[in-house]
Scaffold this active site. Structure first.
Site, PDB file in Angstrom:
ATOM      1  CG  ASN A   9      -1.868   1.114   1.316  1.00  0.00           C
ATOM      2  OD1 ASN A   9      -1.849   2.017   0.475  1.00  0.00           O
ATOM      3  ND2 ASN A   9      -2.726   1.087   2.322  1.00  0.00           N
ATOM      4  NE  ARG A  93      -6.452   1.554  -0.027  1.00  0.00           N
ATOM      5  CZ  ARG A  93      -6.813   2.073   1.110  1.00  0.00           C
ATOM      6  NH1 ARG A  93      -6.030   1.974   2.167  1.00  0.00           N
ATOM      7  NH2 ARG A  93      -7.973   2.671   1.221  1.00  0.00           N
ATOM      8  CG  HIS A 181     -12.546   4.621   2.586  1.00  0.00           C
ATOM      9  ND1 HIS A 181     -13.105   5.832   2.966  1.00  0.00           N
ATOM     10  CD2 HIS A 181     -11.231   4.727   2.857  1.00  0.00           C
ATOM     11  CE1 HIS A 181     -12.160   6.621   3.446  1.00  0.00           C
ATOM     12  NE2 HIS A 181     -11.003   5.972   3.387  1.00  0.00           N
ATOM     13  CG  HIS A 208     -13.180   3.609   6.445  1.00  0.00           C
ATOM     14  ND1 HIS A 208     -12.558   2.379   6.314  1.00  0.00           N
ATOM     15  CD2 HIS A 208     -12.189   4.512   6.584  1.00  0.00           C
ATOM     16  CE1 HIS A 208     -11.243   2.549   6.369  1.00  0.00           C
ATOM     17  NE2 HIS A 208     -10.998   3.846   6.525  1.00  0.00           N
ATOM     18  NE  ARG A 241      -8.390  13.191   2.228  1.00  0.00           N
ATOM     19  CZ  ARG A 241      -8.483  11.878   2.048  1.00  0.00           C
ATOM     20  NH1 ARG A 241      -9.451  11.378   1.321  1.00  0.00           N
ATOM     21  NH2 ARG A 241      -7.619  11.063   2.604  1.00  0.00           N
ATOM     22  CG  MET A 284     -11.429  12.030  16.924  1.00  0.00           C
ATOM     23  SD  MET A 284     -12.377  13.577  16.833  1.00  0.00           S
ATOM     24  CE  MET A 284     -13.283  13.352  15.309  1.00  0.00           C
ATOM     25  NE  ARG A 285      -4.715   9.009  18.881  1.00  0.00           N
ATOM     26  CZ  ARG A 285      -3.913   8.116  18.341  1.00  0.00           C
ATOM     27  NH1 ARG A 285      -3.603   7.042  18.987  1.00  0.00           N
ATOM     28  NH2 ARG A 285      -3.403   8.304  17.142  1.00  0.00           N
ATOM     29  CB  ILE A 329     -12.291   8.104  14.294  1.00  0.00           C
ATOM     30  CG1 ILE A 329     -11.113   9.063  14.062  1.00  0.00           C
ATOM     31  CG2 ILE A 329     -13.366   8.740  15.165  1.00  0.00           C
ATOM     32  CD1 ILE A 329     -11.459  10.303  13.246  1.00  0.00           C
ATOM     33  CD  GLU A 331     -10.732  -0.389  13.310  1.00  0.00           C
ATOM     34  OE1 GLU A 331      -9.671  -0.657  13.898  1.00  0.00           O
ATOM     35  OE2 GLU A 331     -10.860  -0.447  12.072  1.00  0.00           O
ATOM     36  CD  GLU A 379      -8.704  -0.165   4.148  1.00  0.00           C
ATOM     37  OE1 GLU A 379      -7.959   0.002   5.141  1.00  0.00           O
ATOM     38  OE2 GLU A 379      -9.137   0.765   3.465  1.00  0.00           O
TER      39      GLU A 379
END
Ligand code: ADP
Length: 393
Positions: A9, A93, A181, A208, A241, A284-285, A329, A331, A379
């Protein structure tokens, strides 16, 4: 002799790899890792399936080290590990399969030429995805390679779901909603029958939520609509984004701010989303731990926009049987899951707070009309399965 499949990937500055070995009928992850910081401060790490570090490497003359050297190091590592096991092929990928490829495909010179033509459709990802394919073709021509596409799973969507309300000629020329995705959604769809047989046959929305984020409506395990469109900048706000915006904003930026395509690309891909709104971080954390009001605002907008897209996808499905959270995020963040589920109460979702804090897999109450789940995506395994099937090994 037993068999193995390698998965690559490739991004702009990193090359991730995994190795799957055939154990009975199953493919088992035995090695994974990455070379990152290519062209700047390159580092390599290889880990066992359980996450134990097996080897590391850093290059001193970093500035010159690119994908070719990283690939050589990865191939040498894989061959070292394999000893008596036959490497049947490499799965890659690839973000865009365009209109031509709705299935994974074995790569030859013609396929590689076709895939290069899709670079304008995904200029930030496609060229990097193709680099290791080309390099391996030159260096290991006997090694079979398979390209697996992020768009392929969505190509069977109803035509209406793929259309923009633009003149038909543009649709026929490929200006349409592709969705991305797809390998992640396909993996989740493959797991759903074991988790929730009713939802697997019914109506599910998968979220996702990673640095890139999108949502997909599954009817009977098939994609019927998704939030990403022509490019991977559409739909939800993401780490950097912007997600869906009025196309008139782009015209305004060109006319009134004198911005050209490259400047706008940088703005909407790299400077917007959670980072742009918060001014703090794309992570996010970090935002959840921050006391900055703008960090909270970015998270509020993120959750709000997920809620609106969920309504839209539920409408496309004509109802909802299940929600599935995946990605970094989805998960890991009980807080984001809880907020999304509370917004989705009108769709019949009743959150089990304790199960959600524990990470699931089921996070809805026994009485919840619509179930909610946490399911780690995979994936790489999806790519390895496709590669094995395409190569008939
Ligand atoms: P990518 O799209 O690059 O593969 P990931 O799927 O790894 O990204 O997701 C990265 C995101 O997941 C980051 O925003 C990160 O902050 C977030 N994340 C990871 N762990 C947690 C956590 N425990 N709580 C909240 N967010 C998390």
């Amino acid at each position: 002799m037993s068999q193995a499949i390698a998965v690559l990937n490739a991004g702009s500055s990193s090359l991730k790899f995994s190795l799957f070995e055939q154990v009975g009928d199953e493919l088992e992850l035995t090695l994974r890792g990455q070379a990152e910081g290519l062209q700047t401060a390159p580092r390599f790490v290889a880990k066992s399936a359980s996450g134990e570090t097996l080897s590391t490497h850093a290059w001193d003359d970093g500035k010159r080290l690119g994908h070719a050297d990283a690939l050589d190091h990865i191939v040498a590592t894989l061959r070292g590990r394999l000893a008596g096991t036959h490497l049947a092929g490499v799965g890659h990928r690839v973000v865009h399969g365009g209109l031509l490829y709705s299935q994974p495909v074995r790569v030859d010179a013609q396929v590689l030429d076709d895939l290069a033509q899709f670079i304008p459709l995904a200029p930030l990802h496609q060229p990097h995805n193709l680099t290791p394919i080309r390099l391996l073709q030159e260096r290991q021509p006997a090694l079979p390679q398979v390209a697996c596409f992020d768009t392929a799973f969505h190509r069977a969507q109803p035509e209406l779901a793929q259309m923009f309300a633009l003149p038909r000629e543009l649709h026929d020329a490929g200006v349409r909603r592709y969705g991305f995705h797809g390998l992640s959604y396909e993996y989740i769809a493959s797991r759903l029958p074991q988790l929730d047989p009713k939802a697997a046959q019914g109506r599910t929305v998968v979220l996702h939520l990673g640095n890139g984020a999108s949502m997909c409506a599954l009817a009977g395990g098939r994609s019927v609509a998704s939030t990403m469109g022509f490019t991977a900048v559409d739909g939800l706000p993401m780490g950097t984004r912007c997600g869906a915006i009025d196309p008139g904003v782009i015209l305004y930026l060109m006319d009134q701010r004198g911005m050209d395509a490259r400047a706008i690309e940088k703005l909407i891909y790299n400077q917007s989303g959670l980072l742009g709104v918060s001014g703090v971080s794309s992570d996010m954390r970090t935002l959840l731990a921050s006391k900055e009001p703008r960090a909270a605002l970015a998270v509020d907008l993120y959750v709000y926009r997920i809620g609106r897209e969920l309504g839209s996808l539920a409408a496309a499905l004509g109802g909802l049987d299940a929600l599935v959270f995946t990605g970094g995020i989805g998960e890991n963040s009980a807080e984001i899951r809880a907020r999304v589920c509370r917004h989705a109460a009108w769709l019949g979702v009743a959150l089990d707070e304790v199960a959600n804090q524990a990470g699931g897999p089921r996070i809805s109450t026994a009485a919840s009309a619509t179930t909610a789940w946490v399911l780690p995506t995979n994936e790489e395994l999806m790519i390895a399965r496709h590669t094995r099937r395409v190569l008939g090994s």
